[in-house]
Scaffold this active site. Structure first.
Site, PDB file in Angstrom:
ATOM      1  N   ASP A 101     147.485 -45.817 -36.757  1.00  0.00           N
ATOM      2  CA  ASP A 101     148.334 -44.641 -36.922  1.00  0.00           C
ATOM      3  C   ASP A 101     149.346 -44.818 -38.053  1.00  0.00           C
ATOM      4  OD1 ASP A 101     147.045 -43.904 -34.604  1.00  0.00           O
ATOM      5  OD2 ASP A 101     148.882 -43.391 -33.515  1.00  0.00           O
ATOM      6  N   ASP A 102     149.802 -43.691 -38.538  1.00  0.00           N
ATOM      7  CA  ASP A 102     151.024 -43.558 -39.366  1.00  0.00           C
ATOM      8  C   ASP A 102     150.825 -43.900 -40.834  1.00  0.00           C
ATOM      9  OD1 ASP A 102     152.091 -42.884 -36.948  1.00  0.00           O
ATOM     10  OD2 ASP A 102     153.492 -44.563 -36.820  1.00  0.00           O
ATOM     11  N   HIS A 110     147.461 -36.590 -37.414  1.00  0.00           N
ATOM     12  CA  HIS A 110     148.665 -37.128 -36.750  1.00  0.00           C
ATOM     13  C   HIS A 110     149.900 -36.319 -37.165  1.00  0.00           C
ATOM     14  CE1 HIS A 110     150.529 -40.131 -34.283  1.00  0.00           C
ATOM     15  NE2 HIS A 110     151.183 -40.750 -35.243  1.00  0.00           N
ATOM     16  N   HIS A 116     155.274 -35.916 -38.361  1.00  0.00           N
ATOM     17  CA  HIS A 116     155.487 -36.917 -37.309  1.00  0.00           C
ATOM     18  C   HIS A 116     156.697 -36.614 -36.437  1.00  0.00           C
ATOM     19  CE1 HIS A 116     155.456 -40.939 -35.380  1.00  0.00           C
ATOM     20  NE2 HIS A 116     154.195 -40.928 -35.703  1.00  0.00           N
ATOM     21  N   TYR A 118     154.174 -40.160 -30.971  1.00  0.00           N
ATOM     22  CA  TYR A 118     154.815 -40.670 -29.744  1.00  0.00           C
ATOM     23  C   TYR A 118     153.985 -40.385 -28.486  1.00  0.00           C
ATOM     24  CZ  TYR A 118     158.301 -40.064 -33.329  1.00  0.00           C
ATOM     25  OH  TYR A 118     158.936 -40.055 -34.545  1.00  0.00           O
ATOM     26  N   HIS A 128     148.971 -49.786 -35.673  1.00  0.00           N
ATOM     27  CA  HIS A 128     149.646 -49.067 -36.760  1.00  0.00           C
ATOM     28  C   HIS A 128     149.463 -49.815 -38.067  1.00  0.00           C
ATOM     29  CE1 HIS A 128     151.638 -47.707 -33.063  1.00  0.00           C
ATOM     30  NE2 HIS A 128     151.879 -46.594 -33.704  1.00  0.00           N
TER      31      HIS A 128
HETATM   32 NI    NI Z   1     152.702 -42.211 -35.083  1.00  0.00          NI
END
Ligand code: NI
Length: 292
Positions: free
Chosen positions: A102-103, A153, A157, A194, A248
């Site tokens: 993620d991210d 995603h 965010h 989250y 991540h």
């Molecule tokens: Ni995230």
């Protein structure tokens, strides 16, 4: 340990935890954990930091020889529209798992991770942030070109539970468009930042985009940066067939943990597929009980 939220399948319904929180305590929890993607992440059936599975004399992972290779498979990824609204794991035949990052994209860590995945013939799923895609379009193109799956995603965010329906749709739409501009592909699934998305919102997102909401069954809490060996051991000890691993690529420690993590899981017989491939393998429907 018995848990009132635990289903007979051994799965925790994260959404039901939310209903037990007052709005005030929910906001407090939310505020305290805004730095992470892991608001509802820790299941009671996931053991906390595992003991190291194999001790390296130096305490560091020192691979010898070429890394093991993931078993190549031409698995279909077109899952049914009725496959499910939410997935934390998938019931499958065989030792198939999906690892997710993620991210990103991150300008340094993501390319480093892509090299590690390519060396092992592993296809992963990347839940990217639209703003980061806009900043690093070439990295997203490389990710797609190397056969990985891209998931939505959101653009910014934010915690979606606090947003109106139109804001949720806009944030997902912007990310989908950023992915399309950068790499010419359309995501098939989404992961809420989250882990926060109300049941009603999940239905809306499925209806509007065709995205199932993808949570996870394995959470190493890597965003707390406990060190690469801890991240590796947490993932290794908690992973089982049908599992979805959360990690991540934003964090260098997480990428540092991947050689040990991936090699150990491969040697234990796990086969990596993308999230869409895992869902397409589903052998029994596991409908979620709406709780919100
Ligand atoms: Ni995230």
């Amino acid at each position: 340990m018995q848990n009132s939220h635990q289903k007979p399948t051994g799965k925790i319904d994260e959404t039901s935890i939310l209903t037990k929180l007052t709005r005030r305590s929910f906001l407090a929890v939310t505020t305290a954990t805004m730095a992470s993607c892991n608001l509802f992440s820790r299941s009671k059936d996931q053991p906390l930091p595992a003991k190291p599975q194999s001790k390296q004399p130096s305490g560091r992972y020192a691979p010898q020889g070429p890394p093991p290779k993931n078993q190549a498979g031409n698995h279909p990824s077109n899952f049914s529209e009725n496959a499910g609204v939410t997935f934390t794991r998938v019931s499958v035949l065989g030792n198939y798992i999906a690892i997710t990052f993620d991210d990103g994209p991150h300008p340094r860590n993501t390319p480093r991770l892509l090299d590690m995945l390519a060396a092992r013939n592993i296809k992963a799923t990347f839940y990217v942030i639209g703003n980061s895609v806009d900043a690093n379009p070439g990295i997203l193109r490389r990710t797609v070109a190397e056969g990985h799956e891209i998931g939505n995603h959101t653009q910014t965010h934010r915690l979606l539970t606090k947003l109106s329906d139109s804001e949720v749709i806009k944030d997902l739409r912007q990310c989908e468009e950023a992915i399309g501009r950068a790499a010419g592909v359309r995501p098939r699934t989404m992961r809420p930042p989250y882990g926060g998305l109300l049941q009603r919102q999940r239905q809306l997102v499925l209806q509007e985009f065709g995205y199932p909401t993808i949570l996870w069954s394995v959470d190493p809490l890597d965003w707390k940066r406990p060190g690469p060996s801890v991240v590796a051991n947490r993932i290794i000890s908690a992973t089982s067939a049908g599992g979805i691993v959360l990690a991540h690529d934003l964090h260098s420690q997480t990428v540092d943990a991947m050689p040990q993590t991936l090699d150990t899981l491969l040697r234990r017989g796990f086969k990596f597929v993308t999230v869409s491939q895992l869902i397409a393998m589903q052998v029994e429907s596991t409908p979620e009980t709406p709780t919100l």
